[in-house]
Design a protein around this motif. Structure first.
Motif, PDB file in Angstrom:
ATOM      1  N   ILE A 178       0.836  -1.211   0.206  1.00 11.30           N
ATOM      2  CA  ILE A 178      -0.068  -0.059   0.156  1.00 11.30           C
ATOM      3  C   ILE A 178       1.018   1.241   0.088  1.00 11.30           C
ATOM      4  O   ILE A 178       1.887   1.298   0.897  1.00 11.30           O
ATOM      5  CB  ILE A 178      -0.855   0.072   1.219  1.00 11.30           C
ATOM      6  N   GLN A 179       0.699   2.112  -0.846  1.00 15.48           N
ATOM      7  CA  GLN A 179       1.530   3.319  -0.821  1.00 15.48           C
ATOM      8  C   GLN A 179       1.351   4.063   0.457  1.00 15.48           C
ATOM      9  O   GLN A 179       0.051   4.507   0.634  1.00 15.48           O
ATOM     10  CB  GLN A 179       1.050   4.277  -2.235  1.00 15.48           C
ATOM     11  N   GLY A 180       2.350   4.536   1.136  1.00 18.74           N
ATOM     12  CA  GLY A 180       2.239   4.903   2.389  1.00 18.74           C
ATOM     13  C   GLY A 180       2.486   6.616   2.756  1.00 18.74           C
ATOM     14  O   GLY A 180       2.520   7.019   3.593  1.00 18.74           O
TER      15      GLY A 180
ATOM     16  N   ARG B 176      11.755  -0.596  -6.966  1.00 22.55           N
ATOM     17  CA  ARG B 176      12.613   0.157  -6.116  1.00 22.55           C
ATOM     18  C   ARG B 176      14.057  -0.002  -7.275  1.00 22.55           C
ATOM     19  O   ARG B 176      14.530  -1.053  -7.356  1.00 22.55           O
ATOM     20  CB  ARG B 176      13.232  -0.225  -4.803  1.00 22.55           C
TER      21      ARG B 176
ATOM     22  N   SER C 172       5.834  -3.369   4.327  1.00 22.73           N
ATOM     23  CA  SER C 172       6.685  -2.626   3.695  1.00 22.73           C
ATOM     24  C   SER C 172       6.390  -1.660   2.802  1.00 22.73           C
ATOM     25  O   SER C 172       7.303  -0.778   2.424  1.00 22.73           O
ATOM     26  CB  SER C 172       7.522  -3.819   2.841  1.00 22.73           C
TER      27      SER C 172
ATOM     28  N   THR D 298      10.565   4.131  -7.372  1.00 23.40           N
ATOM     29  CA  THR D 298      11.367   4.868  -6.513  1.00 23.40           C
ATOM     30  C   THR D 298      12.922   4.508  -6.536  1.00 23.40           C
ATOM     31  O   THR D 298      13.217   3.700  -7.438  1.00 23.40           O
ATOM     32  CB  THR D 298      10.613   4.640  -5.177  1.00 23.40           C
TER      33      THR D 298
HETATM   34  N1  2KA Z   1       4.377   1.341   1.505  1.00 26.78           N
HETATM   35  C1  2KA Z   1       5.488   2.355   1.000  1.00 26.78           C
HETATM   36  N2  2KA Z   1       5.085   3.410   0.753  1.00 26.78           N
HETATM   37  C2  2KA Z   1       6.265   4.071   0.332  1.00 26.78           C
HETATM   38  N3  2KA Z   1       5.831   5.360  -0.418  1.00 26.78           N
HETATM   39  C3  2KA Z   1       7.377   5.743  -0.779  1.00 26.78           C
HETATM   40  C4  2KA Z   1       8.409   4.791  -0.493  1.00 26.78           C
HETATM   41  C5  2KA Z   1       9.819   4.870  -1.052  1.00 26.78           C
HETATM   42  O1  2KA Z   1      10.520   4.262  -0.174  1.00 26.78           O
HETATM   43  O2  2KA Z   1       9.989   5.647  -1.997  1.00 26.78           O
HETATM   44  C6  2KA Z   1       7.503   3.815   0.027  1.00 26.78           C
HETATM   45  C7  2KA Z   1       7.806   2.289   0.751  1.00 26.78           C
HETATM   46  O3  2KA Z   1       8.953   1.915   0.739  1.00 26.78           O
HETATM   47  N4  2KA Z   1       6.775   1.693   1.178  1.00 26.78           N
END
Ligand code: 2KA
Ligand code: SAM
Ligand code: SF4
Ligand code: MG
Length: 224
Positions: free
Chosen positions: A13-15, A28, A224, A93
């Motif tokens: 889930i985008q956090g 990543r 994560s 990312t």
């Molecule tokens: N769940 C979750 N959301 C994110 N939003 C940006 C993240 C990132 O590491 O860029 C990240 C991440 O690593 N995990």
């Protein structure tokens, strides 16, 4: 076609930011020369040949490590299908994803019905289609920071600025004067590493400036 160095691919889930709460596939990428002292992904900084592995080893990763593999956009898309991912939003990312030309990857994903988002520091030219949602987390006063930062700020759909101290807020205010954003660009403050003082500062500043708060939800709920 382009070849990308992949540190990890996972569904979660985008956090952070505007898409918080959205089921997402994270890609990543490996490599970042910026060197933020508080970076939570330091394992992505180097691109050592000795850390190069097979895609199958990268896919089964369960903890942070500097290992990476080469993959082109077709291999990345095929991995989503093989892994049975259902999310339709892809977050690219790093590391610093804009070290790579992201057009081939984003264009293929759009053609397959995904939306795409980039998390970038604004230190490299953004090479991605117009439809891609761009999150710029501007790295102010960092080595290599300035030449393309103004164009990245203008391209940004959201600015997401990690803060721990008042000086970080002032740096952003100054940057917004020197490198303006579009009128509809969202501005988020993100407390560094869930520190109480950072969170309180972010809340107070968001109220004062009518900005938004981003709290790295995944870290609070332990995913994560
Ligand atoms: N769940 C979750 N959301 C994110 N939003 C940006 C993240 C990132 O590491 O860029 C990240 C991440 O690593 N995990
Ligand atoms: C790890 S970076 C990778 C993408 C790109 N290099 C960048 O900095 O935007 C992803 C996001 O996490 C933020 N971030 C990194 N470490 C953090 C920390 N300790 N606390 C809060 N945010 C952090 C970054 O500012 C960025 O918005
Ligand atoms: S620019 Fe991003 S990946 Fe690079 S050191 Fe800073 S937070 Fe980490
Ligand atoms: Mg993260």
């Amino acid at each position: 076609m382009n070849t990308y160095k992949i540190n990890e691919i996972f569904e979660t889930i985008q956090g952070e930011g505007q898409y918080t709460g959205t089921a997402s596939i994270f890609v990543r990428l490996q490599g970042c020369p910026v060197g933020c002292s508080w970076c939570d992904t330091k394992q992505t900084w180097e691109q050592l040949e000795s850390d190069k592995q097979s895609l199958s080893n990268i896919i089964i990763k369960t903890s942070d490590s500097p290992t990476w593999c080469d993959a082109d956009e077709t291999i990345i898309y095929n991995t989503f299908v093989e892994q049975g991912y259902r999310a339709k939003h892809v977050v690219i990312t790093g590391g610093e994803p804009c070290m790579f030309d992201l057009n081939p990857l984003c264009n293929l994903l759009h053609s397959k019905g995904y939306t795409t988002q980039i998390e970038t520091s604004g230190t490299f030219e953004i090479q991605a289609p117009d439809q891609t949602w761009v999150t710029v987390s501007p790295k102010i006063n960092m080595k290599g920071g300035y030449p393309v930062l103004a164009s990245c700020m203008l391209r940004a759909n959201e600015i997401k600025h990690p803060i721990a101290r008042q000086t970080h807020v002032e740096e952003l205010e100054q940057l917004l004067i020197e490198a303006p954003v579009k009128q509809n660009t969202l501005i988020y403050l993100q407390p560094i590493s869930q520190k109480t003082s950072a969170t309180e500062l972010a809340i107070e500043t968001c109220k004062e400036k009518n900005w938004r708060l981003s709290v790295q939800v995944h870290k609070y709920i332990g995913i994560s």
